[in-house]
Design an enzyme around this catalytic site. Structure first.
Site, mmCIF file in Angstrom:
data_model
loop_
_atom_site.group_PDB
_atom_site.id
_atom_site.type_symbol
_atom_site.label_atom_id
_atom_site.label_comp_id
_atom_site.label_asym_id
_atom_site.label_seq_id
_atom_site.Cartn_x
_atom_site.Cartn_y
_atom_site.Cartn_z
ATOM 1 C CE1 TYR A 113 -2.305 3.754 1.892
ATOM 2 C CE2 TYR A 113 -3.818 2.002 1.111
ATOM 3 C CZ TYR A 113 -3.298 3.486 1.735
ATOM 4 O OH TYR A 113 -4.335 4.593 1.473
ATOM 5 C CG HIS A 120 -3.331 -6.036 -4.390
ATOM 6 N ND1 HIS A 120 -1.479 -5.889 -5.209
ATOM 7 C CD2 HIS A 120 -3.512 -5.569 -3.549
ATOM 8 C CE1 HIS A 120 -1.342 -4.679 -4.043
ATOM 9 N NE2 HIS A 120 -2.095 -4.101 -3.596
ATOM 10 C CG ASP A 132 -4.780 -4.935 0.062
ATOM 11 O OD1 ASP A 132 -4.868 -6.214 -0.842
ATOM 12 O OD2 ASP A 132 -3.119 -5.195 0.168
ATOM 13 C CD GLU A 133 -2.832 -2.062 -1.701
ATOM 14 O OE1 GLU A 133 -1.562 -1.332 -0.126
ATOM 15 O OE2 GLU A 133 -1.583 -2.389 -2.012
ATOM 16 C CB VAL A 134 -9.795 -1.338 -4.922
ATOM 17 C CG1 VAL A 134 -11.163 -1.087 -5.194
ATOM 18 C CG2 VAL A 134 -10.476 -3.351 -4.831
#
Length: 859
Positions: free
Chosen positions: A4, A444, A530-532
């Protein structure tokens, strides 16, 4: 997690505008630019990178030089080529009218192209250009790397270039100095080995009896039938140092024997270990308890016994009663960014088992790679499991993280066959290690997306449109614009499409089939989460159609909850629970135009497990907030447990540093149930100011019950070999092992600050002495040896003398004063050095491996 913040910094800093000047060596201008291309320039162009100025123009950016050196026999032409490399998209030519320009392609892949102002480089000549990039380059992890050259006339072929990195001449970023290391080490006491606790991690109860036993090749291993597997593993272990003893499933007391006995009431992982003059007795209720008793016995055996076959081994007499503190003691291995072979995975499993870690979180896919064979979906590994120079990502993925142009590169390309994975599962099961597979979704996921694109086009060309669309992971008409924190613009699954869920169900069922064939337990699959990035799904026709159909989806953010509710239901139907990164359990809340994240109450009731990494800034209490809200939390704190972060703030130290620097002490002084108490420095390594955590949420009694364990991840962006993996892994992993297994130390609960610090100093000395004198010498030979990091010497000049020390007592400091680098034959440091000049010091282990060299001037 690490990925991230690396991306966040790059995306943030890339908005800076860089200004320019132009180097213009006169010699290059005389070269004829119409000469035939130099074929051997494919290999004979060398690059040299050096940071020239940090905080360039007073901003958080760096000015660097890139030198092109022609070592071939013909000129490098001014046109007709490109040089690709990996790095932050913030890299730009300093001079916008200069000889080169740098363009971002996708992800961390960029290319450098000559402009009309580039002059051909004659044989033996060089040209230097300047580039500007975001952030400070504290070590080479933020430097560009993975350079390769592509000729315009041969666009599908890349040629690897050699790159040399030159240390900056000025310490403009606050690198750690030798005297800083000395002061960090000065409270460490040298403890004689016979005064050390000889079982590691520290057991709950440990008493020395003063007696001992001598093991020989004739030693008998006797075992309760319930512990047959454990007895077999113990026998195989003893064979490596003594020759194979006999194994018998009897419970009779035997002379010179090791007995594994079943005893009720010791708990799921508890054991008793007695070393008596006539026998070693291990009592346990479960096979896991018996196994952990055996691991304690292994650490009782003197490290010197591993160097060669022994005719006998003396083991000191002890009485131990022990059990684990946390049931979830995990190491996360990332093989997606850069791959590790099956043999290395098995080696790491043996390391984990020795130190009683019982969960391998296996990060099997990401944007840059899919590493597990899935029956019926060959493109996942044929396309998603390989990287090289490509024009379309249809045969394999583009280069990333220095994997270079060659699709046969062993770090960028590789996967585990079904047989490999089953072998890994069986190996882990025998050692009481649960393997939790991670299938990254919905972000991802570029490797999976591109693989299913390739499948789609293959089947479409065969006239099988319906079959082609069966597992498609994106809407082909989606015009959404986004950029992930790792700079990708095409790495998020479309969660509105039924084919996405068919794909995930297919993968899940094939994974479960492999576990079943291996006879290995599986309770959960980690689905990432995570991390969209912002902008995803906004212009997807499939999403728009779903929102019209499903009234519960009122805005794009609601797709997040839609997706994970469906995944949760899918896993529950298979009698499993959902695991993910912290974002899985968070909900966006906007108040007065301010965005914040709170625990999502819906999934909190569903036994969802979350790995919480973010304890930086306003999120310092996030793990506790989520545990208090009902989530099962695995503490994965970046500031103390991220093994891919550099040990020290030094140019020569490998590793990332976006979340700080993680030396051996960081996992050791981590207090799981009150970690804010002992946080000493921030992510920039500055002392934390008093009051920083005032008002932060602390664990409730309910929250404490929801802390299921600890995890240390090793992200592999810069892990290009097994040796580098082991360097970053060890000895830091032993700090995690101590904290996850051993009882809460007295210094962690002592309310008096002065007493707590004194207790900590004594415990720290015990720990580093144990590692330096027992555990790391053992690991020189265990499973053919581990390439752990050897600490840098500390040194300072005082009253005309050089004083030196080392973090790990038992290791030897050697030095030179003649300008040469210290070797294993150099003088041993035995006390203050009075010799004048530049004193170079280096730490060595018992095998002669050395640390990096430090130098001090004693004039």
């Amino acid at each position: 997690m690490a990925k991230y913040w690396i991306g966040f910094l790059g995306c943030f800093f890339s908005v800076w505008t860089v200004s320019c000047g132009q180097p213009s060596p006169q010699k290059q201008q005389k070269v004829e630019t119409t000469s035939a291309p130099q074929d051997n320039a494919k290999a004979d162009l060398q690059l040299i990178f050096q940071v020239l100025e940090e905080k360039y123009q007073g901003k958080t950016q760096s000015r660097s030089s890139l030198t092109f050196k022609n070592t071939g026999n013909a000129p490098l032409l001014a046109t007709g080529w490109k040089i690709y490399f990996n790095g932050s998209p913030s890299y730009k030519a300093k001079d916008t009218n200069g000889p080169i320009k740098i363009e971002s392609i996708n992800g961390d892949l960029l290319h450098l192209v000559p402009t009309e102002n580039f002059k051909a480089i004659a044989s033996g000549d060089s040209i230097t250009v300047e580039v500007v990039s975001a952030g400070q380059i504290i070590n080479d992890s933020r430097a560009p790397y993975g350079f390769y050259l592509v000729w315009d006339k041969e666009p599908a072929k890349g040629y690897t270039l050699t790159t040399r990195y030159v240390k900056p001449t000025k310490n403009a970023v606050g690198w750690i100095e030798a005297q800083d290391i000395y002061r960090q080490n000065q409270n460490i006491q040298n403890i004689p080995e016979d005064k050390l606790t000889k079982v590691f991690p520290t057991p709950a109860q440990y008493t020395k009896t003063g007696s001992s036993i001598t093991l020989t090749p004739a030693t008998m291993v006797t075992t309760d039938p319930a512990f047959a597997n454990e007895g077999k593993l113990l026998s195989e272990y003893l064979e490596t140092i003594l020759g194979k003893p006999n194994v018998a499933q009897v419970q009779e007391y035997g002379k010179n024997s090791i007995q594994l006995n079943k005893k009720p009431g010791l708990g799921a992982e508890g054991y008793e270990l007695q070393v008596l003059p006539m026998a070693i007795v291990i009592n346990a209720t479960t096979p896991a308890g018996a196994f952990y008793g055996i691991q304690s016995l292994k650490t009782l055996i003197p490290p010197s016994a591993y160097a060669q076959k022994q005719t006998s081994i003396t083991v000191d007499g002890v009485q131990i009663k022990d059990a684990s503190r946390f049931p979830h003691r995990a190491f996360m291995m990332d093989v997606a960014r850069n791959f590790q072979q099956k043999e290395q995975v098995l080696k790491v499993l043996d390391l984990m088992a020795l130190y009683k870690l019982n969960v391998l979180h296996f990060h099997l896919n990401d944007d840059e790679g899919w590493r597990l064979e899935i029956a019926g979906l060959p493109e996942l590994t044929q396309v998603g499991g390989r990287r090289g120079h490509t024009l379309d990502n249809l045969q394999f993925l583009q280069s990333a993280y220095a994997s270079g142009p060659d699709v046969n590169n062993s770090t960028g390309s590789g996967h585990y066959t079904k047989e490999d994975f089953i072998e890994i599962l069986k190996y882990a099961k025998a050692r009481h290690i649960k393997v939790i597979p991670e299938i990254e979704t919905p972000g991802h996921a570029r490797a999976a997306i591109k693989a299913m694109d390739a499948r789609y086009y293959r089947l479409l060309n065969e006239g099988k449109k319906t079959e082609a669309e069966q597992y498609l992971l994106r809407d082909l008409n989606d015009k959404s614009v986004y950029r992930s924190v790792q700079y990708w613009n095409d790495n998020v699954m479309d969660v509105s499409m039924p084919s996405t869920y068919r794909f995930l169900e297919k993968v899940t069922d094939e994974v479960l089939a492999m576990y079943k064939e291996a006879g290995a337990p599986i309770q959960t699959i980690h689905f990432g989460g995570d991390e969209v990035p912002k902008g995803v799904w906004e212009k997807s026709p499939s999403v728009q159609a779903l929102m019209k159909k499903d009234a519960s989806i009122k805005e794009i953010d609601d797709l997040w909850y839609y997706f994970f509710n469906k995944l949760n239901a899918m896993l529950k139907a298979r009698k499993m629970y959902l695991s993910g990164w912290e974002e899985v359990g968070l909900r966006k809340v906007r108040e007065n135009s301010k965005l914040s994240y709170v625990a999502n109450p819906v999934l909190a009731k569903e036994n969802v497990h979350v790995d919480v990494w973010n304890n930086i800034g306003t999120n310092s209490d996030l793990a506790y907030r989520m545990a208090n809200a009902g989530y099962k939390v695995v503490l994965t704190n970046v500031t103390n447990l991220y093994l891919d972060l550099a040990y020290q703030k030094a140019y020569e130290e490998p590793g990332l540093y976006w979340g700080g620097f993680v030396d051996l002490d960081k996992p050791f002084y981590f207090i799981p149930l009150n970690y804010m108490k002992n946080m000493k420095v921030d992510e920039s390594n500055n002392p934390i100011k008093p009051g920083t955590f005032a008002g932060k949420e602390q664990l409730t009694s309910k929250g404490k019950a929801n802390i299921v364990g600890l995890q240390a991840p090793l992200w592999s962006e810069r892990i290009l070999s097994p040796e580098r993996q082991e360097y970053m892994l060890l000895p830091k992993l032993l700090g995690l092992a101590e904290r996850a297994w051993a009882p809460d130390p007295m210094w962690a609960t002592e309310p008096n600050t002065a007493k707590s610090e004194a207790l900590y100093t004594a415990a720290w000395s015990q720990f580093v002495n144990t590692l330096g004198k027992r555990e790391l010498p053992r690991l020189n030979y265990y499973h053919n040896g581990f390439q752990y990091r050897i600490p840098t010497a500390g040194a300072l000049v005082e009253n005309g003398k050089v004083l030196a020390n080392v973090q790990l007592p038992g290791m030897v400091i050697r030095y030179t004063v003649d300008g040469s680098e210290p070797t294993a034959q150099s003088k041993v440091y035995l006390g203050p050095i009075t010799e004048k000049g530049t004193v170079k010091l280096r730490v060595f282990d018992v095998t002669g491996r050395g640390s990096r060299v430090i130098a001090v001037d004693n004039r």
